[in-house]
Design a protein around this motif. Sequence first.
Motif, PDB file in Angstrom:
ATOM      1  N   LEU A 159      48.307  36.708  35.608  1.00 19.35           N
ATOM      2  CA  LEU A 159      48.448  35.287  35.916  1.00 19.35           C
ATOM      3  C   LEU A 159      48.297  34.969  37.399  1.00 19.35           C
ATOM      4  CD1 LEU A 159      51.452  34.559  33.553  1.00 19.35           C
ATOM      5  CD2 LEU A 159      49.057  33.945  33.200  1.00 19.35           C
ATOM      6  N   ARG A 160      48.300  35.990  38.243  1.00 17.21           N
ATOM      7  CA  ARG A 160      48.173  35.733  39.673  1.00 17.21           C
ATOM      8  C   ARG A 160      46.856  36.330  40.189  1.00 17.21           C
ATOM      9  NH1 ARG A 160      47.195  38.128  44.292  1.00 17.21           N
ATOM     10  NH2 ARG A 160      48.551  39.871  43.762  1.00 17.21           N
ATOM     11  N   ASP A 161      46.770  37.643  40.334  1.00 19.07           N
ATOM     12  CA  ASP A 161      45.518  38.253  40.807  1.00 19.07           C
ATOM     13  C   ASP A 161      44.405  37.962  39.792  1.00 19.07           C
ATOM     14  OD1 ASP A 161      43.655  39.964  42.096  1.00 19.07           O
ATOM     15  OD2 ASP A 161      45.292  41.193  42.835  1.00 19.07           O
ATOM     16  N   GLY A 162      44.762  38.029  38.500  1.00 17.70           N
ATOM     17  CA  GLY A 162      43.781  37.792  37.442  1.00 17.70           C
ATOM     18  C   GLY A 162      43.201  36.398  37.523  1.00 17.70           C
ATOM     19  N   VAL A 215      52.298  50.711  43.283  1.00 21.63           N
ATOM     20  CA  VAL A 215      50.929  50.670  43.803  1.00 21.63           C
ATOM     21  C   VAL A 215      50.149  49.538  43.150  1.00 21.63           C
ATOM     22  CG1 VAL A 215      50.665  53.073  44.517  1.00 21.63           C
ATOM     23  CG2 VAL A 215      50.198  52.440  42.138  1.00 21.63           C
ATOM     24  N   HIS A 216      49.193  49.015  43.911  1.00 20.78           N
ATOM     25  CA  HIS A 216      48.359  47.899  43.463  1.00 20.78           C
ATOM     26  C   HIS A 216      46.917  48.320  43.741  1.00 20.78           C
ATOM     27  CE1 HIS A 216      47.536  43.446  43.114  1.00 20.78           C
ATOM     28  NE2 HIS A 216      46.521  43.767  43.907  1.00 20.78           N
ATOM     29  N   CYS A 217      46.217  48.795  42.720  1.00 22.08           N
ATOM     30  CA  CYS A 217      44.889  49.369  42.944  1.00 22.08           C
ATOM     31  C   CYS A 217      43.784  48.468  42.398  1.00 22.08           C
ATOM     32  CB  CYS A 217      44.794  50.737  42.279  1.00 22.08           C
ATOM     33  SG  CYS A 217      45.987  51.904  42.941  1.00 22.08           S
ATOM     34  N   HIS A 218      42.775  48.264  43.217  1.00 24.03           N
ATOM     35  CA  HIS A 218      41.605  47.484  42.776  1.00 24.03           C
ATOM     36  C   HIS A 218      40.484  48.407  42.344  1.00 24.03           C
ATOM     37  CE1 HIS A 218      42.345  43.161  43.119  1.00 24.03           C
ATOM     38  NE2 HIS A 218      43.343  43.532  43.907  1.00 24.03           N
ATOM     39  N   ASN A 219      39.564  47.821  41.587  1.00 26.27           N
ATOM     40  CA  ASN A 219      38.601  48.644  40.857  1.00 26.27           C
ATOM     41  C   ASN A 219      37.186  48.591  41.422  1.00 26.27           C
ATOM     42  OD1 ASN A 219      38.361  50.471  38.746  1.00 26.27           O
ATOM     43  ND2 ASN A 219      37.513  48.920  37.366  1.00 26.27           N
ATOM     44  N   GLY A 230      38.233  43.548  39.889  1.00 27.91           N
ATOM     45  CA  GLY A 230      39.503  43.511  39.156  1.00 27.91           C
ATOM     46  C   GLY A 230      40.533  44.537  39.585  1.00 27.91           C
ATOM     47  N   ASN A 231      41.646  44.484  38.857  1.00 29.52           N
ATOM     48  CA  ASN A 231      42.798  45.353  39.110  1.00 29.52           C
ATOM     49  C   ASN A 231      42.791  46.527  38.143  1.00 29.52           C
ATOM     50  OD1 ASN A 231      43.952  42.467  39.980  1.00 29.52           O
ATOM     51  ND2 ASN A 231      45.112  44.073  40.980  1.00 29.52           N
ATOM     52  N   ALA A 232      43.745  47.424  38.345  1.00 29.48           N
ATOM     53  CA  ALA A 232      43.956  48.489  37.364  1.00 29.48           C
ATOM     54  C   ALA A 232      44.226  47.802  36.027  1.00 29.48           C
ATOM     55  CB  ALA A 232      45.139  49.347  37.774  1.00 29.48           C
TER      56      ALA A 232
HETATM   57 MN    MN Z   1      45.010  42.202  44.546  1.00 27.42          MN
END
Ligand code: MN
Length: 502
Positions: free
Chosen positions: A15-18, A200-204, A236-238
Amino acid sequence: MKEDKKIIKVLDTTLRDGEQSPGCTMHPTEKLEIALKLEAMKVDIIEAGFPASSNADFLSVQKITTAVKDCAVAALSRTTVHDIDTAAAALYLAKNPVLHMFIATSPIHLKYKLKMTEDEVLEAIAYHAKYAKSKLPYLRYAIEDATRTPVDFLIKAISVACENGADCINIADTVGYSTPAEMAQLVRKIKSEVGCPLSVHCHNDLGLATANTLAAIDSGADEFDCSVIGLGERAGNACLEEVVMALNTRGEYHKCKTGIETKQIYSAAKLVSGIVGIKLPPNKTIVGSNAFAHEAGIHQHGVLANRQTYEVMNPDDIGIPKNKLLLGKHSGKHAFVELISEMGYKLSDEEIQIYFERFKELAEKKKIVTRRDIDALLINTARQAIARKYTLVDYEITSYKGQATAEITLSSGEHTHVEKMTGDGPVDAAFKAINSLTGQNFILNDYSIHSVTEGKDALGEATVKLLMGDKIMTGKGLSTDVLEASINAYLNAVNKLQDEEE
Ligand code: MN
């Protein structure tokens, strides 16, 4: 004796990064629907939005805090007093509020974005962490672009955040730059030098988000950020379903587990992809239509003898509906209610009445109604309940040699209006007629149609992205008639855009 597995907490940021991914704006009602799904899936923390970014986001976070009971709700905040105050106000009614504050530490962010020195960043962290803790019980401090930050300064920043009250540190691989080995080393170093709870906050960006997240978990991370279908900025995110199912399938190896209700994964993926209008590729991990399909003869033979010959997961564990024959037009309400509750839908009596009628309409057109039809019906109609300003009453479309005419009848409140327009094709003519009826010049940004179920009488799902000003809204329509699906999708987007305006 089996070793006890460590429980890893899950923060979902769909709902936020997405929502920050291009073209993925969600209506507040849709956000709430996703939040409730995340709650059913038992994520630990729902990141509901960024209250200081807009009034709509503020209200949406507020709405989610009152609806969600079992999960912590997080709100994003920059390292400023104004953002902290705004987030605190939005989280006021949350049972378990989490302030998710962030600041960048990498040289490139300091120089070009923040225009701050390292010392100024440390001062800002100390001041705002203390201030945030005076306002809210739980502070999660995210270090943006941590993986491109010199490690000594990173450790300093984390130490200052913890000394001033941060309860958990979030290491962000903001641009998807890290590798699994580097991530593992970094997590171990922070754990041994600071020893704080770590997320952790990992991007793809390089396709490594899941691998980096798992490497961090294997090295001692306590929590991870993810999103349904991996939605998030850029690539995107993990992806929630990947990390969760990796831990679920290889739990003995990772010595970890999550509290996620995996049977909700498939329907959550369908819900989110439907709302943002992103069709999942067939080979999408875990939830794609081919994820558990077998074509090659040798594989089919093996799977029939024992599924584990070619599958490492059980599709039942992900909640993938078995596409067996189920209901027809003679099925009664009782059978319908039993089936939908078995499928995990919780509806009010009023909603059951609406959906039962829609099911009957569908059963009239389609001889056999499968679970997948019902999934499609419920997921789509749920959102059409949004303050529907315009409803399709009737349409008549003729097309001949590249010239089409559409006559559309819409009702709005107590009024009914009819408009006739010509266009290059039937869809073009119909959309022009709707624009004329609504008195707005919506611009069609994207339009696609695909079948959601099998057979000649399959349900067609139309997806429309409409542009008004700088806003893009996704609309969906479902019907056995593709023109009707297209018109309904267009109206769905129109209604959502109009609703946002008010
Ligand atoms: Mn992010």
